[in-house]
Design an enzyme around this catalytic site. Sequence first.
Site, mmCIF file in Angstrom:
data_model
loop_
_atom_site.group_PDB
_atom_site.id
_atom_site.type_symbol
_atom_site.label_atom_id
_atom_site.label_comp_id
_atom_site.label_asym_id
_atom_site.label_seq_id
_atom_site.Cartn_x
_atom_site.Cartn_y
_atom_site.Cartn_z
ATOM 1 C CB SER A 172 -0.969 -0.040 1.186
ATOM 2 O OG SER A 172 -1.999 0.901 1.029
ATOM 3 C CG ASP A 271 -6.692 -3.052 -3.600
ATOM 4 O OD1 ASP A 271 -7.301 -2.109 -3.075
ATOM 5 O OD2 ASP A 271 -5.441 -3.134 -3.628
#
Length: 331
Positions: A172, A271
Amino acid sequence: MASTTPNTPKTVTKEIVVPNMGPLIRIFSDGSVEKPQSPFVPPTLNDPNHSSKDIVISHNPTISSRIYLPKITNPSSKLPILVYFHGGAFIFESAFSQQYHGHLKKLASQANVIVVSIEYRLAPEYPLPTCYHDCWAALKWVSSHSNNTLDNAEPWLIEHGDFSKIFIGGDSAGANIAHNMAIQAGIELLPFDVKILGAIIIHPYLQSSYPIGSEPIVEPENNVAHKVWNMVYPNAPFGIDNPFINPLGEGAPSLEKLGCSKIIVFVAGKDMLRDRGIWYFESVKKSGWKGKLELFEEKNEDHVYHLFKPESESAKILLERLVSFLHETIN
């Protein structure tokens, strides 16, 4: 003007929800911040498969790390080193949190690598680009061990580290940092000409002012990713197209400059950042970069699922692929 007392409620000036990351982040009028954080856990010196401890890299600025050493079976054999950058939207999470400790101790023992997990300073208390400066300083500190001249040297790195086999990685926001460290390593030499062998990019937090793939068109004032970026890097040059967040943005160095020889990009089908990861992969492939590039997709999972569901079959597969990538790159 009315006086205030310690029991007077604070006035919230900003609040924001970061999807899949936790509850509201609140910034109060006095500058204090409330934000989610998974529990911290201590290092483990007596685990049969690894040892870990917390170390200080720098006092000014304050940069620290949790370092993991797998069980040593051959003292004469040197081990690869993975410098890891945790995620958390640049705002929360920690090298000392339960989630990252659980993940990285498994990776260290299964891959037989030393992991140096960096505790960098967080926004909004320390706005970007602070974290990038911290992580580059940490990477330089690790590299400087190759000459064994540091005053604050870490014995585990000196005794067991192989500085011809340095990796960087993150998930991330940490994957964003890993990308930017690879770019910096392609522009500026690390101490003693240490080279980065490979980079691990997991569910990278990247953005731009224009949508990618299946991303919906959302006005900037309603776009969570834009809100987060504006919080962590107020007045960033070129805004959401700043080169730190948009690798193809105005003034961004060419991806051809990535300073490593192999990269693996992980994406997850559910995602919201999935298409950004694909975009990054395709952009590197088209850039003229001379290294070896791989893509791994888990279609039925969401953002950083391996941290939220570490015992799931999908998380185990991701860990196996990480181990394979490290071993394939070394061999």
